[in-house]
Enzyme design. Structure first.
Site, PDB file in Angstrom:
ATOM      1  N   LYS A  90     -62.793 -24.992-105.427  1.00  0.00           N
ATOM      2  CA  LYS A  90     -62.332 -23.925-104.532  1.00  0.00           C
ATOM      3  C   LYS A  90     -61.429 -24.535-103.474  1.00  0.00           C
ATOM      4  O   LYS A  90     -61.802 -25.514-102.821  1.00  0.00           O
ATOM      5  CB  LYS A  90     -63.527 -23.243-103.848  1.00  0.00           C
ATOM      6  CG  LYS A  90     -63.131 -22.018-103.030  1.00  0.00           C
ATOM      7  CD  LYS A  90     -63.010 -20.814-103.939  1.00  0.00           C
ATOM      8  CE  LYS A  90     -62.399 -19.620-103.215  1.00  0.00           C
ATOM      9  NZ  LYS A  90     -60.939 -19.730-103.038  1.00  0.00           N
ATOM     10  N   GLN A 119     -61.614 -30.579 -98.433  1.00  0.00           N
ATOM     11  CA  GLN A 119     -62.182 -29.311 -98.894  1.00  0.00           C
ATOM     12  C   GLN A 119     -63.592 -29.490 -99.461  1.00  0.00           C
ATOM     13  O   GLN A 119     -64.439 -28.607 -99.321  1.00  0.00           O
ATOM     14  CB  GLN A 119     -61.271 -28.700 -99.965  1.00  0.00           C
ATOM     15  CG  GLN A 119     -61.489 -27.216-100.187  1.00  0.00           C
ATOM     16  CD  GLN A 119     -60.882 -26.352 -99.105  1.00  0.00           C
ATOM     17  OE1 GLN A 119     -59.750 -26.565 -98.698  1.00  0.00           O
ATOM     18  NE2 GLN A 119     -61.623 -25.370 -98.628  1.00  0.00           N
ATOM     19  N   LYS A 124     -65.831 -29.620 -96.371  1.00  0.00           N
ATOM     20  CA  LYS A 124     -65.764 -28.325 -95.695  1.00  0.00           C
ATOM     21  C   LYS A 124     -66.583 -27.282 -96.448  1.00  0.00           C
ATOM     22  O   LYS A 124     -67.386 -26.547 -95.861  1.00  0.00           O
ATOM     23  CB  LYS A 124     -64.307 -27.860 -95.588  1.00  0.00           C
ATOM     24  CG  LYS A 124     -64.126 -26.520 -94.897  1.00  0.00           C
ATOM     25  CD  LYS A 124     -62.712 -25.995 -95.035  1.00  0.00           C
ATOM     26  CE  LYS A 124     -61.670 -26.928 -94.474  1.00  0.00           C
ATOM     27  NZ  LYS A 124     -60.315 -26.340 -94.483  1.00  0.00           N
ATOM     28  N   LYS A 164     -57.609 -28.385-104.483  1.00  0.00           N
ATOM     29  CA  LYS A 164     -56.409 -27.969-103.762  1.00  0.00           C
ATOM     30  C   LYS A 164     -55.238 -27.990-104.725  1.00  0.00           C
ATOM     31  O   LYS A 164     -55.282 -28.699-105.746  1.00  0.00           O
ATOM     32  CB  LYS A 164     -56.127 -28.927-102.592  1.00  0.00           C
ATOM     33  CG  LYS A 164     -55.369 -28.276-101.450  1.00  0.00           C
ATOM     34  CD  LYS A 164     -56.251 -27.313-100.637  1.00  0.00           C
ATOM     35  CE  LYS A 164     -55.476 -26.724 -99.473  1.00  0.00           C
ATOM     36  NZ  LYS A 164     -56.329 -25.798 -98.676  1.00  0.00           N
ATOM     37  N   GLY A 219     -55.041 -18.897-100.901  1.00  0.00           N
ATOM     38  CA  GLY A 219     -53.779 -19.138-100.229  1.00  0.00           C
ATOM     39  C   GLY A 219     -53.871 -20.299 -99.252  1.00  0.00           C
ATOM     40  O   GLY A 219     -54.948 -20.793 -98.936  1.00  0.00           O
ATOM     41  N   ASP A 220     -52.723 -20.745 -98.780  1.00  0.00           N
ATOM     42  CA  ASP A 220     -52.614 -21.792 -97.770  1.00  0.00           C
ATOM     43  C   ASP A 220     -51.219 -21.618 -97.161  1.00  0.00           C
ATOM     44  O   ASP A 220     -50.644 -20.527 -97.241  1.00  0.00           O
ATOM     45  CB  ASP A 220     -52.801 -23.182 -98.409  1.00  0.00           C
ATOM     46  CG  ASP A 220     -53.037 -24.288 -97.379  1.00  0.00           C
ATOM     47  OD1 ASP A 220     -54.162 -24.394 -96.878  1.00  0.00           O
ATOM     48  OD2 ASP A 220     -52.089 -25.036 -97.079  1.00  0.00           O
ATOM     49  N   THR A 246     -59.923 -17.493 -91.058  1.00  0.00           N
ATOM     50  CA  THR A 246     -59.825 -18.858 -90.528  1.00  0.00           C
ATOM     51  C   THR A 246     -59.619 -18.839 -89.017  1.00  0.00           C
ATOM     52  O   THR A 246     -60.285 -19.582 -88.272  1.00  0.00           O
ATOM     53  CB  THR A 246     -58.679 -19.632 -91.199  1.00  0.00           C
ATOM     54  OG1 THR A 246     -58.833 -19.574 -92.620  1.00  0.00           O
ATOM     55  CG2 THR A 246     -58.679 -21.085 -90.763  1.00  0.00           C
ATOM     56  N   ASN A 293     -50.558 -17.686 -90.043  1.00  0.00           N
ATOM     57  CA  ASN A 293     -51.726 -16.825 -90.175  1.00  0.00           C
ATOM     58  C   ASN A 293     -52.894 -17.284 -89.310  1.00  0.00           C
ATOM     59  O   ASN A 293     -53.513 -16.484 -88.590  1.00  0.00           O
ATOM     60  CB  ASN A 293     -52.159 -16.777 -91.644  1.00  0.00           C
ATOM     61  CG  ASN A 293     -53.349 -15.880 -91.861  1.00  0.00           C
ATOM     62  OD1 ASN A 293     -53.286 -14.688 -91.648  1.00  0.00           O
ATOM     63  ND2 ASN A 293     -54.466 -16.474 -92.275  1.00  0.00           N
ATOM     64  N   SER A 329     -63.491 -16.405 -98.501  1.00  0.00           N
ATOM     65  CA  SER A 329     -63.036 -16.472 -99.894  1.00  0.00           C
ATOM     66  C   SER A 329     -64.230 -16.420-100.846  1.00  0.00           C
ATOM     67  O   SER A 329     -64.184 -15.754-101.884  1.00  0.00           O
ATOM     68  CB  SER A 329     -62.238 -17.761-100.129  1.00  0.00           C
ATOM     69  OG  SER A 329     -60.919 -17.647 -99.661  1.00  0.00           O
TER      70      SER A 329
END
Length: 451
Positions: free
Chosen positions: A90, A111, A114, A126, A165-166, A209, A241, A384
Site C-alpha cells: 500500500k 511507508q 508508517k 510506492k 495518490g501522491d 493527511t 493537497n 485509504s
C-alpha cells in the site's frame, strides 16, 4: 562496534547518488532501533534488518503516449513493492520529474513503518513516474494515465497491491487510472484508493493527511503538557493537497495560519491566509502564489531567489507551531535555528521526510516537540485503508464516521509512539518511538511467517 554501526557500515558501501534519500531514511531507522536490536537477539538471528531494507521487487517499465500535437512522448514508470508482511502493498503513485528508483525506495521504506503504525492490515510500497502533469492538458494527463495503467495493472489488485495518490496524482489522475484498470480487467474492485466518491472513493480522503497531521499534533502537545493550538500562530510550507487541508483544519480549530509556499516563493499574511483564495489559485487556476498579493496587497510575497543562503523564508516567521508540508529535505539546520530563535514550540511533518537529520537533531536538542512524518502524516494511508474496507464490503461510511475513525487512529498512533519512546528510555523522542514501534510490529510478523 555496535549492531547498528555494523549495519550502517555495510549498507554505506552499497550507497550511490540516486539512493541518497533512501540511505538517509534507512540510517535514521537503524540508529533509532539500536536499543531494540541490542536487547533482543532474535532480530539479528532472523536477519530482519537485512531483509527489510531490500524491496520484495522493483518493477520498472516504459510508458509511451501521444501528446496533443500527436508527438510520441516516453516516460519511465515504477512500482516498488517493498514489504507485505502485514497486508497488501500500500502506497501512493507520484508523478513528478524528480521521480527515480532511489526516491521511490525511500518513500516505500518509510511507508512500511508508517503503515505499521496505523495498526491496519497493510504493507508498504510506492510507485510513480517522471511524468510531469504541470502544464499538460486534461487529455494529455488522461492519455498518460491510460498508458501507465496498461503496464501497471499486471502487478496490482485489492489483495496484492493497492496504489493511491501522491504528489502529481490527485482524484483526476486516480479516476483516469481506475477507468483504464476497469476496462482492461473488466473488474470493478478496489485496486486503487483515492478514487472519486461516486465510484468507490471514501469521504475525507483528500483531507485526510492534512487533517491527520493536525490531529496528531494536538495529541502530542497534550501528552507533552504544552498549550493547545487554538489562538496560536502557525506556519505551513507547501500549497498542495496536504498543506491546504492542514491550513483548513488549523483554521477550524482556531489557529492563525500566516504562511504557505510553492516552488516559486512564500506568502506571509499576518492576518491569516485566505484559504479560499489559495484553493482558487492552486486547485482551479493552477498558478503561482505570487498572484495572492494582487488580491491581498498587505501580504508579503518572497520569491525563492530572495531566500537567505541556506535557509527558506517560510521558516523565518515567528510562530508557535510549524508544519513542513511541501517535500523532502526542505527544512535545513539554518531553518531550525530560525524556528528556535523565533520561539517555535512544535514542528510536525506533513510531507515525507521534509527535515534534514541535522535540523531534527537541533530541534530535539532544544526540546522542540517534533512529530516525524511516518507518524504525523499517516492519516492519508489510514483513510485509504478505510476506503479499501468500504470497497470490500460494498458500503459507504458517513463523513462523521470517517472523521472520528481518523481522529482515533491519529490519537492511537501518537500514544503508541510516546509510550514506546518511554519504554526504551528516550521519552519525548517521537522519532525513535515511531521507528521502534513501526519496526517491531513488522519484524515480529516477518519472523512469524518464516523465510
Amino acid at each position: 562496534m555496535s549492531i547498528a554501526e555494523t549495519k550502517i557500515k555495510k549498507f554505506e558501501n552499497s550507497n550511490c547518488a540516486e539512493n541518497n534519500v533512501f540511505y538517509q531514511a534507512m540510517e535514521e531507522v537503524i540508529y533509532s532501533i539500536a536499543p531494540l536490536l541490542e536487547s533482543d537477539g532474535k532480530y539479528s538471528r532472523y536477519a530482519i534488518l537485512d531483509r527489510l531494507v531490500v524491496p520484495d521487487r522493483i518493477i520498472k517499465f516504459k510508458v509511451t503516449w501521444l501528446d496533443d500535437n500527436n508527438q510520441i512522448q516516453v516516460n519511465t514508470g515504477y512500482r516498488v513493492q517493498f514489504n507485505n508482511a502485514l497486508g497488501p502493498y500500500k502506497g501512493g503513485l507520484r508523478f513528478h520529474p524528480s521521480v527515480n528508483e532511489g526516491v521511490l525506495k525511500f518513500l516505500g521504506f518509510e511507508q512500511i513503518l508508517k503503515n505499521s503504525l496505523t495498526g491496519l492490515p497493510i504493507g508498504g510500497g510506492k510507485g510513480g513516474s517522471d511524468f510531469d502533469p504541470k502544464g499538460k492538458s486534461d487529455f494529455e494527463v488522461m492519455k498518460f494515465c491510460t498508458a501507465f495503467m496498461t503496464e501497471l495493472h499486471k502487478y496490482i489488485g485489492p489483495r496484492i497491491d493497492v496504489p493511491a495518490g501522491d504528489i502529481g496524482v490527485g482524484s483526476r489522475e486516480i479516476g483516469y487510472l481506475f477507468g483504464e484498470y476497469k476496462k482492461i480487467t473488466s473488474s470493478y474492485e478496489g485496486a486503487l484508493t483515492g478514487k472519486p466518491y461516486f465510484f468507490g472513493g471514501s469521504l475525507m480522503r483528500p483531507e485526510a493527511t492534512g487533517y491527520g497531521v493536525v490531529y496528531f499534533t494536538q495529541s502530542m502537545l497534550e501528552i507533552e503538557k504544552k498549550e493547545p493550538l487554538d489562538g496560536k500562530i502557525c506556519i505551513v510550507s507547501g500549497a498542495g493537497n496536504v498543506a491546504l487541508h492542514a491550513i483548513e483544519k488549523l483554521q477550524q480549530i482556531g489557529a492563525i495560519v500566516v504562511s504557505c509556499s510553492d516552488s516559486h516563493g512564500t506568502i506571509y499574511d499576518s492576518r491569516g491566509v485566505d484559504l479560499e483564495l489559495l484553493k482558487e489559485l492552486k486547485l482551479n487556476r493552477r498558478t503561482s502564489l505570487e498572484e495572492y498579493v494582487q488580491t491581498h496587497t498587505e501580504a508579503k510575497y518572497t520569491p525563492v531567489f530572495e531566500y537567505p543562503e541556506g535557509a527558506q523564508a517560510v521558516w523565518n516567521i515567528p510562530c508557535y507551531a510549524a508544519f513542513p508540508c511541501a517535500t523532502q529535505n526542505e527544512l535545513h539546520e539554518a531553518d531550525a535555528q530560525n524556528l528556535i530563535a523565533n520561539g517555535c514550540v512544535s514542528v510536525s511533518e506533513g510531507a515525507n521526510m521534509p527535515s534534514t537529520p541535522n535540523a531534527i537533531a537541533l530541534l530535539q536538542s532544544h526540546n522542540i516537540c517534533f512529530a516525524p512524518a511516518k507518524a504525523a502524516n499517516a492519516g492519508g494511508v489510514a483513510v485509504s485503508e478505510f476506503e479499501m474496507s468500504q470497497n470490500a464490503s460494498m458500503s459507504k461510511w458517513s463523513y462523521a464516521k470517517v472523521d472520528e475513525k481518523l481522529k482515533e487512529t491519529m490519537r492511537m498512533i501518537c500514544k503508541r509512539v510516546a509510550l514506546t519512546a518511554k519504554d526504551y528510555g528516550v521519552e519525548g523522542n517521537y522519532v525513535d518511538g515511531a521507528n521502534i514501534a513501526g519496526f517491531k510490529k513488522v519484524a515480529d510478523a516477518m519472523i512469524a511467517e518464516g523465510i
